[in-house]
Design a protein around this motif. Sequence first.
Motif, PDB file in Angstrom:
ATOM      1  N   ALA A   1       0.464  -1.246   0.291  1.00 43.43           N
ATOM      2  CA  ALA A   1      -0.179  -0.227  -0.240  1.00 43.43           C
ATOM      3  C   ALA A   1       1.038   1.091   0.099  1.00 43.43           C
ATOM      4  O   ALA A   1       0.427   2.220   0.277  1.00 43.43           O
ATOM      5  CB  ALA A   1      -1.018   0.022   0.895  1.00 43.43           C
ATOM      6  N   SER A   2       2.657   1.061  -0.231  1.00 38.87           N
ATOM      7  CA  SER A   2       2.450   1.902  -0.710  1.00 38.87           C
ATOM      8  C   SER A   2       3.255   2.952  -2.032  1.00 38.87           C
ATOM      9  O   SER A   2       3.335   2.648  -2.799  1.00 38.87           O
ATOM     10  CB  SER A   2       4.743   2.230  -0.550  1.00 38.87           C
ATOM     11  N   PRO A   3       3.236   4.513  -1.953  1.00 38.54           N
ATOM     12  CA  PRO A   3       3.109   5.168  -3.774  1.00 38.54           C
ATOM     13  C   PRO A   3       4.607   4.721  -3.667  1.00 38.54           C
ATOM     14  O   PRO A   3       4.763   5.124  -4.837  1.00 38.54           O
ATOM     15  CB  PRO A   3       2.446   6.597  -3.096  1.00 38.54           C
ATOM     16  N   ARG A   4       5.756   4.590  -2.702  1.00 40.36           N
ATOM     17  CA  ARG A   4       6.904   4.713  -3.507  1.00 40.36           C
ATOM     18  C   ARG A   4       7.229   2.849  -4.245  1.00 40.36           C
ATOM     19  O   ARG A   4       7.137   2.192  -3.667  1.00 40.36           O
ATOM     20  CB  ARG A   4       7.836   4.603  -1.981  1.00 40.36           C
ATOM     21  N   GLU A   5       7.422   3.485  -5.021  1.00 40.35           N
ATOM     22  CA  GLU A   5       7.459   2.305  -6.155  1.00 40.35           C
ATOM     23  C   GLU A   5       9.007   1.251  -5.165  1.00 40.35           C
ATOM     24  O   GLU A   5       9.027   0.208  -5.670  1.00 40.35           O
ATOM     25  CB  GLU A   5       7.885   2.248  -7.912  1.00 40.35           C
ATOM     26  N   TYR A   6       9.589   2.039  -4.998  1.00 39.86           N
ATOM     27  CA  TYR A   6      11.267   1.378  -4.485  1.00 39.86           C
ATOM     28  C   TYR A   6      11.058   1.524  -3.315  1.00 39.86           C
ATOM     29  O   TYR A   6      12.559   1.439  -2.389  1.00 39.86           O
ATOM     30  CB  TYR A   6      12.252   1.781  -5.273  1.00 39.86           C
ATOM     31  N   GLY A   7      10.545   1.740  -1.978  1.00 34.52           N
ATOM     32  CA  GLY A   7      10.871   2.820  -0.686  1.00 34.52           C
ATOM     33  C   GLY A   7      10.652   0.918   0.083  1.00 34.52           C
ATOM     34  O   GLY A   7      11.028  -0.115  -0.316  1.00 34.52           O
ATOM     35  N   ASN A   8      10.885   1.285   0.864  1.00 34.73           N
ATOM     36  CA  ASN A   8      11.309  -0.061   2.568  1.00 34.73           C
ATOM     37  C   ASN A   8       9.450  -0.958   2.269  1.00 34.73           C
ATOM     38  O   ASN A   8      10.358  -1.519   2.571  1.00 34.73           O
ATOM     39  CB  ASN A   8      10.738   1.003   3.257  1.00 34.73           C
ATOM     40  N   ILE A   9       8.440  -0.357   1.546  1.00 35.42           N
ATOM     41  CA  ILE A   9       7.828  -1.557   1.933  1.00 35.42           C
ATOM     42  C   ILE A   9       7.679  -2.413   0.740  1.00 35.42           C
ATOM     43  O   ILE A   9       7.366  -3.874   1.350  1.00 35.42           O
ATOM     44  CB  ILE A   9       6.140  -0.391   2.064  1.00 35.42           C
ATOM     45  N   ALA A  10       8.552  -1.246  -0.446  1.00 33.87           N
ATOM     46  CA  ALA A  10       8.634  -2.536  -1.546  1.00 33.87           C
ATOM     47  C   ALA A  10       9.444  -3.684  -1.335  1.00 33.87           C
ATOM     48  O   ALA A  10       9.805  -4.273  -1.842  1.00 33.87           O
ATOM     49  CB  ALA A  10       8.969  -1.023  -3.053  1.00 33.87           C
ATOM     50  N   ASN A  11      10.850  -2.608  -0.553  1.00 35.41           N
ATOM     51  CA  ASN A  11      11.336  -4.056   0.138  1.00 35.41           C
ATOM     52  C   ASN A  11      11.443  -4.941   1.282  1.00 35.41           C
ATOM     53  O   ASN A  11      11.156  -6.026   0.755  1.00 35.41           O
ATOM     54  CB  ASN A  11      12.819  -3.007   0.369  1.00 35.41           C
ATOM     55  N   MET A  12      10.223  -4.632   1.808  1.00 43.74           N
ATOM     56  CA  MET A  12       9.766  -5.549   2.828  1.00 43.74           C
ATOM     57  C   MET A  12       9.355  -6.682   2.001  1.00 43.74           C
ATOM     58  O   MET A  12       9.291  -8.000   2.263  1.00 43.74           O
ATOM     59  CB  MET A  12       9.058  -5.179   4.301  1.00 43.74           C
ATOM     60  N   THR A  13       7.949  -5.872   1.590  1.00 40.29           N
ATOM     61  CA  THR A  13       7.135  -6.813   0.899  1.00 40.29           C
ATOM     62  C   THR A  13       7.654  -7.648  -0.463  1.00 40.29           C
ATOM     63  O   THR A  13       7.353  -9.332  -0.814  1.00 40.29           O
ATOM     64  CB  THR A  13       6.604  -6.168   0.010  1.00 40.29           C
ATOM     65  N   GLU A  14       8.571  -7.159  -1.591  1.00 45.25           N
ATOM     66  CA  GLU A  14      10.185  -8.128  -2.298  1.00 45.25           C
ATOM     67  C   GLU A  14      10.712  -9.034  -1.403  1.00 45.25           C
ATOM     68  O   GLU A  14      10.532 -10.015  -2.496  1.00 45.25           O
ATOM     69  CB  GLU A  14      11.074  -6.971  -2.836  1.00 45.25           C
ATOM     70  N   ALA A  15      11.240  -9.037  -0.456  1.00 48.67           N
ATOM     71  CA  ALA A  15      11.701  -9.977   0.364  1.00 48.67           C
ATOM     72  C   ALA A  15      10.848 -11.390   1.148  1.00 48.67           C
ATOM     73  O   ALA A  15      11.456 -12.322   0.870  1.00 48.67           O
ATOM     74  CB  ALA A  15      12.401  -9.465   1.754  1.00 48.67           C
ATOM     75  N   ILE A  16       9.919 -10.612   1.219  1.00 50.74           N
ATOM     76  CA  ILE A  16       8.999 -12.080   1.448  1.00 50.74           C
ATOM     77  C   ILE A  16       8.461 -12.764   0.205  1.00 50.74           C
ATOM     78  O   ILE A  16       8.150 -14.182   0.216  1.00 50.74           O
ATOM     79  CB  ILE A  16       7.605 -11.067   2.596  1.00 50.74           C
ATOM     80  N   ALA A  17       7.961 -11.694  -1.042  1.00 55.52           N
ATOM     81  CA  ALA A  17       7.647 -12.246  -2.494  1.00 55.52           C
ATOM     82  C   ALA A  17       9.005 -13.612  -2.535  1.00 55.52           C
ATOM     83  O   ALA A  17       8.735 -15.053  -2.882  1.00 55.52           O
ATOM     84  CB  ALA A  17       8.192 -11.437  -3.122  1.00 55.52           C
ATOM     85  N   ASP A  18       9.943 -13.201  -2.689  1.00 55.80           N
ATOM     86  CA  ASP A  18      11.120 -13.642  -2.923  1.00 55.80           C
ATOM     87  C   ASP A  18      11.257 -14.859  -2.226  1.00 55.80           C
ATOM     88  O   ASP A  18      11.457 -16.469  -2.502  1.00 55.80           O
ATOM     89  CB  ASP A  18      12.906 -13.314  -2.731  1.00 55.80           C
ATOM     90  N   GLU A  19      10.919 -14.871  -1.104  1.00 61.98           N
ATOM     91  CA  GLU A  19      11.653 -15.944   0.457  1.00 61.98           C
ATOM     92  C   GLU A  19      10.431 -16.807   0.365  1.00 61.98           C
ATOM     93  O   GLU A  19      10.089 -18.404   0.275  1.00 61.98           O
ATOM     94  CB  GLU A  19      11.220 -15.838   1.858  1.00 61.98           C
ATOM     95  N   ALA A  20       9.183 -16.371  -0.255  1.00 63.54           N
ATOM     96  CA  ALA A  20       7.694 -17.523  -0.525  1.00 63.54           C
ATOM     97  C   ALA A  20       8.204 -17.860  -1.884  1.00 63.54           C
ATOM     98  O   ALA A  20       8.194 -19.812  -1.778  1.00 63.54           O
ATOM     99  CB  ALA A  20       6.927 -16.515  -0.741  1.00 63.54           C
ATOM    100  N   ARG A  21       8.336 -17.579  -2.668  1.00 65.05           N
ATOM    101  CA  ARG A  21       9.031 -17.889  -4.462  1.00 65.05           C
ATOM    102  C   ARG A  21       9.525 -18.938  -3.726  1.00 65.05           C
ATOM    103  O   ARG A  21       9.855 -20.715  -4.989  1.00 65.05           O
ATOM    104  CB  ARG A  21       8.923 -17.725  -5.236  1.00 65.05           C
ATOM    105  N   SER A  22      10.889 -19.307  -3.498  1.00 70.46           N
ATOM    106  CA  SER A  22      11.982 -20.017  -2.765  1.00 70.46           C
ATOM    107  C   SER A  22      11.499 -21.411  -2.496  1.00 70.46           C
ATOM    108  O   SER A  22      12.066 -22.012  -2.209  1.00 70.46           O
ATOM    109  CB  SER A  22      12.968 -19.958  -2.195  1.00 70.46           C
ATOM    110  N   LEU A  23      10.171 -21.062  -1.106  1.00 69.91           N
ATOM    111  CA  LEU A  23       9.505 -22.115  -1.495  1.00 69.91           C
ATOM    112  C   LEU A  23       8.502 -22.688  -1.960  1.00 69.91           C
ATOM    113  O   LEU A  23       8.164 -23.733  -0.597  1.00 69.91           O
ATOM    114  CB  LEU A  23       9.195 -21.600   0.985  1.00 69.91           C
ATOM    115  N   GLN A  24       8.235 -22.350  -2.986  1.00 76.06           N
ATOM    116  CA  GLN A  24       7.022 -22.829  -3.622  1.00 76.06           C
ATOM    117  C   GLN A  24       6.047 -22.671  -3.637  1.00 76.06           C
ATOM    118  O   GLN A  24       5.171 -23.387  -4.420  1.00 76.06           O
ATOM    119  CB  GLN A  24       7.798 -24.183  -4.181  1.00 76.06           C
ATOM    120  N   ALA A  25       5.654 -21.453  -2.693  1.00 74.38           N
ATOM    121  CA  ALA A  25       4.489 -21.126  -3.017  1.00 74.38           C
ATOM    122  C   ALA A  25       3.797 -20.121  -4.334  1.00 74.38           C
ATOM    123  O   ALA A  25       4.932 -19.980  -4.900  1.00 74.38           O
ATOM    124  CB  ALA A  25       4.366 -19.951  -1.928  1.00 74.38           C
TER     125      ALA A  25
END
Length: 192
Positions: A9-33
């Motif tokens: 829900a952040s308007p900043r494309e490369y901001g802190n929330i984006a970094n946090m959600t990307e870390a979760i997305a990458d980890e989830a994908r690595s676990l086959q989600a």
Amino acid sequence: MLRVLILNASPREYGNIANMTEAIADEARSLQAEVTLLNACGLQVRPCCGCMTCREKRTCVYPIDDAQRILEYIRLCDILVIGVPCYWGNMPGELKVVFDRIVYGLMKENKYGIPQPLHKGKKAILLSTSTTPYPFNIWFGQSRGAIRALRKILKWSGFKVCATIEFGGTHHRNVDDNVLRKCKKAIRRLLR
């Protein structure tokens, strides 16, 4: 395969929330989600008109827009991750508009008007950032206020909030590796 829906829900494309959600997305994908990552600020959602028709008919009177699309993603997900920057101790307006519009798909009411959850058993992770420095972001209800608002919505919808990560002081610093590790650990616990 578990489905993970991540709402940024952040308007900043490369901001802190984006970094946090990307870390979760990458980890989830690595676990086959199966991961779906949506940016709430880029969505086209008309504000709720308060007609209350959805409470009876279980559908919105407005033509299909991104609100109904998000609701479908929520219906299909097993784990919901929401990342929000703190705006005046709450979530950004764009995300609030989405939740206002999809309330009929998150909970129903019994004949006495008591909310009944529609997503019982699903899990959630909440992320929040604030320019207010730590620990004042929590003491003064800044990032904690955003988390509290989301907890209420998810509680009445049936979600169990399994982790919250709040990061303060973003005016002078960005999320660090420690915060990103916490994000990855939170999703890993739910996927194993």
